[in-house]
Scaffold this motif. Structure first.
Motif, PDB file in Angstrom:
ATOM      1  N   ALA A   1      19.521 -48.446  26.029  1.00 10.16           N
ATOM      2  CA  ALA A   1      19.875 -49.740  25.748  1.00 10.16           C
ATOM      3  C   ALA A   1      20.834 -49.903  24.708  1.00 10.16           C
ATOM      4  N   ARG A   2      21.099 -49.060  23.799  1.00  8.77           N
ATOM      5  CA  ARG A   2      22.086 -49.142  22.704  1.00  8.77           C
ATOM      6  C   ARG A   2      23.480 -49.118  23.121  1.00  8.77           C
ATOM      7  N   HIS A   3      23.772 -50.016  23.785  1.00  6.66           N
ATOM      8  CA  HIS A   3      24.906 -50.022  24.471  1.00  6.66           C
ATOM      9  C   HIS A   3      25.663 -51.698  24.579  1.00  6.66           C
ATOM     10  N   LEU A   4      26.737 -51.903  23.967  1.00  4.31           N
ATOM     11  CA  LEU A   4      27.200 -53.154  24.139  1.00  4.31           C
ATOM     12  C   LEU A   4      28.149 -53.484  25.350  1.00  4.31           C
ATOM     13  N   PRO A   5      28.396 -54.641  26.066  1.00  5.04           N
ATOM     14  CA  PRO A   5      29.038 -54.708  27.059  1.00  5.04           C
ATOM     15  C   PRO A   5      30.507 -54.610  26.909  1.00  5.04           C
TER      16      PRO A   5
ATOM     17  N   MET B   1      24.176 -52.043  15.836  1.00  5.07           N
ATOM     18  CA  MET B   1      25.678 -52.066  16.162  1.00  5.07           C
ATOM     19  C   MET B   1      26.345 -53.450  16.106  1.00  5.07           C
ATOM     20  N   LEU B   2      25.714 -54.499  16.065  1.00 11.69           N
ATOM     21  CA  LEU B   2      26.173 -55.787  15.864  1.00 11.69           C
ATOM     22  C   LEU B   2      26.468 -56.172  14.395  1.00 11.69           C
ATOM     23  N   ALA B   3      25.590 -55.414  13.573  1.00 12.92           N
ATOM     24  CA  ALA B   3      25.607 -55.842  12.156  1.00 12.92           C
ATOM     25  C   ALA B   3      26.659 -54.980  11.569  1.00 12.92           C
ATOM     26  N   VAL B   4      26.428 -53.491  11.780  1.00 17.05           N
ATOM     27  CA  VAL B   4      27.511 -52.486  11.130  1.00 17.05           C
ATOM     28  C   VAL B   4      28.756 -52.605  11.638  1.00 17.05           C
ATOM     29  N   TYR B   5      29.151 -53.119  12.828  1.00 17.18           N
ATOM     30  CA  TYR B   5      30.517 -53.257  13.658  1.00 17.18           C
ATOM     31  C   TYR B   5      31.250 -54.626  12.914  1.00 17.18           C
TER      32      TYR B   5
ATOM     33  N   PRO C   1      22.379 -41.005  21.077  1.00 12.79           N
ATOM     34  CA  PRO C   1      21.376 -41.141  21.792  1.00 12.79           C
ATOM     35  C   PRO C   1      20.099 -40.258  21.341  1.00 12.79           C
ATOM     36  N   ASP C   2      20.505 -39.034  20.716  1.00 10.79           N
ATOM     37  CA  ASP C   2      19.461 -38.152  20.464  1.00 10.79           C
ATOM     38  C   ASP C   2      19.199 -38.530  18.666  1.00 10.79           C
ATOM     39  N   LEU C   3      19.555 -39.591  18.290  1.00  9.86           N
ATOM     40  CA  LEU C   3      19.267 -39.928  16.750  1.00  9.86           C
ATOM     41  C   LEU C   3      18.301 -41.073  16.734  1.00  9.86           C
TER      42      LEU C   3
END
Length: 452
Positions: A123-127, A182-186, A207-209
């Motif tokens: 799920a760690r994926h943005l459109p 991702m939203l925050a750091v980006y 994905p492995d972290l």
């Protein structure tokens, strides 16, 4: 008619003064009508607004019918948070494990944790092009606003936004938990590049972290971090993850959920609450206060000089002149904040690794002296101790996390608690939350225009 900012500013100034008079309700009027301001009594106890099995806070014990202050305790789904942190310390990152506990009510087995981590990684994926078309557009130093905007925009990519079935809400929540870092750091990188004119780099999460490891990887130009850095950030996330149903942003979550709203709107509302300096922005004030102390106090090891500065803070003669020692005291806890107690061990270890021994000694001195100074200058109804925000800002500075990301990191953790409370509200509540306000309005006869 063209937009005229000066006209708007002048009108607003005049009518703001009118509102100050028209809307003023004195403390005496609240008392006379038996209304508890802030839904808390004069001893700081909150009005009971609901039931929850997600977490529990203890600051007092009952002995012979009297409330006796005690060291604070915090439980997640029945487990003491200190035991949880000790359970994974030095062995693995705990964010995912505790997120599973809060969402599903039980500690995961090894296989269940592995599967849950795989789901979060997927799920760690943005459109497609979301980073370019949404996050990079209109960057702002106010990253909480940028974060809220991104969450609301993600709603337009979800065809099932109005589906409030538990399965769909759970799926939406897990996606947002994964996407929030991702939203925050980006969002920070966009601000740092377009506003601060610094270099731009966007690193994809691995994905492995763990969540903590990916935050550091995405934030740093070289993607590098130490094992201890990841463990300390992970502990911070776990300790900020949940704190009862009564805190402002979680209560906001339950109120908006009870209205039948969608997950994205609920989380956006919670983010808007968290960004307030009385809630999630406290650790920033601690860092700013400490910077001011370093300028005003010539010898950081001189207890009397430090104590004098703390007194000036309370007397509104130093820093922001608000009369507060930031990071000291809590709305609920009395003798101690359990999160601060367990976190201090991680803070000390990181300070040693970073060569920040003197800074840690200064924080420890203030933690010891501040309650004495407050007790001397204030009439207090319960004990005063360092809260988790007192040390978290120091930790973030040692991790080279920019100030603008301090509150978003809080959001990366607390979204787990928000999600758990949203689900609990959906399962149990069948009424919209609607507390009453007692009106003190005076009825008047209508006055025609030509007689005003």
């Amino acid at each position: 008619m063209m937009y005229n900012e000066k006209m708007l500013e002048s009108f607003s100034k005049e009518y703001a003064e009118r509102c100050q008079v028209t809307d003023k309700i004195t403390a005496e009027m609240f008392d006379a009508n038996g209304v508890l301001r802030g839904l808390r009594d004069k001893n700081g106890n909150g009005v009971v607004a609901g039931l929850t099995s997600i977490s529990k806070i203890e600051a007092f014990r009952m002995e012979n019918g009297q409330k006796i202050p005690c060291d604070g305790n915090l439980w997640y789904r029945g487990y003491n948070v200190i035991d949880l942190v000790k359970g994974f310390e030095g062995k693995r990152c705990g964010f995912e494990e505790v997120a599973y506990l809060l969402l599903f009510g039980e500690l995961p087995s090894g296989e269940q944790l592995h599967n849950f981590c795989e789901v979060l990684a997927t799920a760690r994926h943005l459109p497609t092009n979301f980073t370019r078309d949404v996050i990079m557009k209109a960057p702002s130093a106010d990253l909480m606003n940028s974060l809220t905007r991104s969450v609301l925009t993600l709603a337009s990519y979800d065809d099932d936004i109005r589906d409030t079935s538990l399965q769909n809400v759970l799926m939406q929540c897990m996606k947002l938990i994964s996407e929030m870092p991702m939203l925050a750091v980006y969002g920070y990188h966009a601000y740092n590049h377009y506003v601060c004119d610094e270099s731009l780099y966007i690193h994809r999460p691995q994905p492995d972290l763990s969540t903590a490891e990916n935050i550091l990887l995405m934030l740093r130009p070289d993607k590098k971090y130490t094992e201890l850095e990841a463990q300390v950030l992970d502990a911070a996330l776990v300790l900020h993850m949940e704190h009862g149903g009564g805190n402002n942003s979680t209560f906001t979550t339950r109120v908006v959920t009870s209205a039948g709203s969608d997950t994205y709107s609920v989380i956006a509302a919670a983010l808007s609450s968290l960004k307030g300096p009385k809630h999630g922005g406290a650790n920033i004030k601690v860092v700013e206060m400490m910077a001011d102390l370093r300028k005003e106090v010539s010898d950081w090891e001189d207890e009397e000089e430090v104590k004098e500065y703390l007194g000036k803070l309370l007397d509104k003669q130093a820093f922001d002149r608000k009369g507060l020692i930031y990071g000291m005291g809590h709305a609920v806890y009395s003798l101690s904040d359990p999160r601060a107690r367990v976190f201090k061990h991680f803070v000390e270890a990181l300070a040693i690794e970073k060569g920040r021994h003197k800074d840690f000694a200064l924080y420890s001195m203030i933690e010891r002296l501040a309650p004495e100074v407050i007790a001397d200058k204030r009439k207090i109804y319960k004990g005063v101790s360092a809260n988790v925000d007192f040390y978290s800002g120091f930790v973030y500075s040692m991790l080279d996390i920019p100030l603008e990301l301090y509150t978003p990191i809080f959001a990366m953790a607390r979204i787990v608690g928000w999600s758990a409370h949203r689900i609990e509200e959906l399962v149990n509540a069948d009424k919209i939350i609607r507390p009453a306000y007692k009106s003190i309005m005076v009825e008047r006869d209508y006055v025609p225009m030509d007689e005003r």
